[in-house]
Design a protein around this motif. Structure first.
Motif, PDB file in Angstrom:
ATOM      1  N   LEU A 115      24.258 -14.924 -13.349  1.00 28.89           N
ATOM      2  CA  LEU A 115      25.037 -15.659 -14.348  1.00 28.89           C
ATOM      3  C   LEU A 115      24.547 -15.350 -15.760  1.00 28.89           C
ATOM      4  N   SER A 116      23.259 -15.371 -15.962  1.00 36.52           N
ATOM      5  CA  SER A 116      22.686 -15.094 -17.288  1.00 36.52           C
ATOM      6  C   SER A 116      23.002 -13.687 -17.753  1.00 36.52           C
ATOM      7  N   TYR A 117      22.949 -12.727 -16.840  1.00 35.72           N
ATOM      8  CA  TYR A 117      23.266 -11.358 -17.208  1.00 35.72           C
ATOM      9  C   TYR A 117      24.707 -11.242 -17.692  1.00 35.72           C
ATOM     10  N   VAL A 118      25.617 -11.830 -16.936  1.00 34.12           N
ATOM     11  CA  VAL A 118      27.027 -11.761 -17.299  1.00 34.12           C
ATOM     12  C   VAL A 118      27.237 -12.368 -18.692  1.00 34.12           C
ATOM     13  N   ASP A 164      13.927  -8.927 -21.803  1.00 37.37           N
ATOM     14  CA  ASP A 164      15.351  -8.583 -21.830  1.00 37.37           C
ATOM     15  C   ASP A 164      15.730  -7.929 -23.153  1.00 37.37           C
ATOM     16  N   ALA A 165      15.275  -8.493 -24.256  1.00 37.50           N
ATOM     17  CA  ALA A 165      15.624  -7.952 -25.574  1.00 37.50           C
ATOM     18  C   ALA A 165      15.054  -6.549 -25.768  1.00 37.50           C
ATOM     19  N   THR A 210      17.957  -6.289 -15.544  1.00 35.02           N
ATOM     20  CA  THR A 210      17.696  -7.703 -15.802  1.00 35.02           C
ATOM     21  C   THR A 210      17.129  -8.379 -14.562  1.00 35.02           C
ATOM     22  N   ASN A 211      17.512  -7.899 -13.370  1.00 36.50           N
ATOM     23  CA  ASN A 211      16.911  -8.441 -12.150  1.00 36.50           C
ATOM     24  C   ASN A 211      15.439  -8.088 -12.061  1.00 36.50           C
ATOM     25  N   VAL A 212      15.067  -6.901 -12.525  1.00 41.11           N
ATOM     26  CA  VAL A 212      13.651  -6.536 -12.553  1.00 41.11           C
ATOM     27  C   VAL A 212      12.909  -7.444 -13.540  1.00 41.11           C
ATOM     28  N   VAL A 213      13.474  -7.601 -14.750  1.00 44.34           N
ATOM     29  CA  VAL A 213      12.851  -8.454 -15.773  1.00 44.34           C
ATOM     30  C   VAL A 213      12.749  -9.885 -15.269  1.00 44.34           C
ATOM     31  N   ARG A 214      13.879 -10.436 -14.901  1.00 46.83           N
ATOM     32  CA  ARG A 214      13.906 -11.839 -14.505  1.00 46.83           C
ATOM     33  C   ARG A 214      13.266 -12.039 -13.136  1.00 46.83           C
ATOM     34  N   GLY A 215      13.384 -11.025 -12.297  1.00 50.30           N
ATOM     35  CA  GLY A 215      12.701 -11.098 -11.007  1.00 50.30           C
ATOM     36  C   GLY A 215      11.193 -11.129 -11.169  1.00 50.30           C
ATOM     37  N   SER A 216      10.693 -10.429 -12.172  1.00 55.00           N
ATOM     38  CA  SER A 216       9.251 -10.463 -12.417  1.00 55.00           C
ATOM     39  C   SER A 216       8.809 -11.810 -12.980  1.00 55.00           C
ATOM     40  N   ALA A 217       9.753 -12.595 -13.484  1.00 50.49           N
ATOM     41  CA  ALA A 217       9.438 -13.945 -13.967  1.00 50.49           C
ATOM     42  C   ALA A 217       9.467 -14.978 -12.844  1.00 50.49           C
ATOM     43  N   ILE A 218      10.052 -14.611 -11.700  1.00 52.00           N
ATOM     44  CA  ILE A 218      10.143 -15.560 -10.584  1.00 52.00           C
ATOM     45  C   ILE A 218       8.756 -16.042 -10.140  1.00 52.00           C
ATOM     46  N   VAL A 237      31.055   0.791 -15.487  1.00 49.30           N
ATOM     47  CA  VAL A 237      30.625   0.250 -14.199  1.00 49.30           C
ATOM     48  C   VAL A 237      29.167   0.607 -13.908  1.00 49.30           C
ATOM     49  N   VAL A 238      28.820   1.875 -14.039  1.00 53.49           N
ATOM     50  CA  VAL A 238      27.447   2.305 -13.755  1.00 53.49           C
ATOM     51  C   VAL A 238      26.484   1.674 -14.744  1.00 53.49           C
ATOM     52  N   GLU A 239      26.833   1.693 -16.014  1.00 49.03           N
ATOM     53  CA  GLU A 239      25.986   1.097 -17.054  1.00 49.03           C
ATOM     54  C   GLU A 239      25.812  -0.405 -16.809  1.00 49.03           C
ATOM     55  N   TYR A 240      26.897  -1.086 -16.455  1.00 45.53           N
ATOM     56  CA  TYR A 240      26.853  -2.521 -16.195  1.00 45.53           C
ATOM     57  C   TYR A 240      25.939  -2.832 -15.006  1.00 45.53           C
ATOM     58  N   LEU A 241      26.117  -2.084 -13.920  1.00 45.08           N
ATOM     59  CA  LEU A 241      25.292  -2.313 -12.728  1.00 45.08           C
ATOM     60  C   LEU A 241      23.835  -1.949 -12.982  1.00 45.08           C
ATOM     61  N   TYR A 242      23.599  -0.900 -13.766  1.00 46.30           N
ATOM     62  CA  TYR A 242      22.229  -0.535 -14.113  1.00 46.30           C
ATOM     63  C   TYR A 242      21.592  -1.634 -14.973  1.00 46.30           C
ATOM     64  N   GLY A 243      22.346  -2.202 -15.888  1.00 49.52           N
ATOM     65  CA  GLY A 243      21.852  -3.318 -16.691  1.00 49.52           C
ATOM     66  C   GLY A 243      21.548  -4.533 -15.829  1.00 49.52           C
ATOM     67  N   LEU A 244      22.408  -4.791 -14.839  1.00 48.90           N
ATOM     68  CA  LEU A 244      22.157  -5.898 -13.911  1.00 48.90           C
ATOM     69  C   LEU A 244      20.884  -5.654 -13.115  1.00 48.90           C
ATOM     70  N   LEU A 245      20.677  -4.422 -12.689  1.00 53.60           N
ATOM     71  CA  LEU A 245      19.440  -4.071 -11.990  1.00 53.60           C
ATOM     72  C   LEU A 245      18.227  -4.293 -12.901  1.00 53.60           C
TER      73      LEU A 245
END
Length: 142
Positions: free
Chosen positions: A61-64, A134-135, A89-97, A79-87
């Motif tokens: 949700l935050s990524y969107v 993220d920034a 942000t998941n690494v960034v935010r996943g590392s915050a989990i 599409v590729v750029e969007y999915l790569y960005g989602l990946l």
């Protein structure tokens, strides 16, 4: 330091972006808290498992929202750029989990806080970490 940070939030060059990031964070935190309540208090999941699932939902949700609004000057549109960005942000935010879950666990187990207020504190603390990464990486130079 704290005063200068508050001044930068109001009038610095990154102020609009930071305010948008905070607004998206408030929306995501509200959704995360609602999901945590549903998972733990209604569905009776363990609070750490409930938090993990709620966090992942709000990562997407935050990524969107951040892609469309906060970092729109560096918006991922293909599409590729969007999915790569989602990946990313998941690494960034996943590392915050682990940070968020460790704070949640510590506050629930070693203080008088229940899972919802403890999660709110954990969201705030890990939010600074998430914004910086993220920034600087997901939306590099935004």
């Amino acid at each position: 330091m704290f005063r200068s940070s508050l001044r930068a939030l109001v009038s610095g060059p990154l102020a609009p972006q930071l305010r948008r990031f905070v607004a998206v964070g408030i929306v995501a935190a509200t959704v995360q808290m609602l999901l945590l309540w549903l998972f733990v208090d209604v569905a009776t999941l363990n609070y750490l498992l409930g938090a993990l699932v709620a966090i992942e939902v709000t990562i997407v949700l935050s990524y969107v929202l951040n892609n469309a609004w906060t970092f729109r000057c560096a918006q991922k549109t293909g599409v590729v750029e969007y999915l790569y960005g989602l990946l990313k942000t998941n690494v960034v935010r996943g590392s915050a989990i682990p940070i968020q879950l460790a704070l949640l666990y510590g506050l629930v187990e070693w203080s008088a806080l229940t899972h919802l207020p403890a999660n709110a504190v954990a969201i705030l603390v890990s939010g600074v970490y998430r914004y910086v990464l993220d920034a600087r990486w997901t939306w590099r130079g935004a």
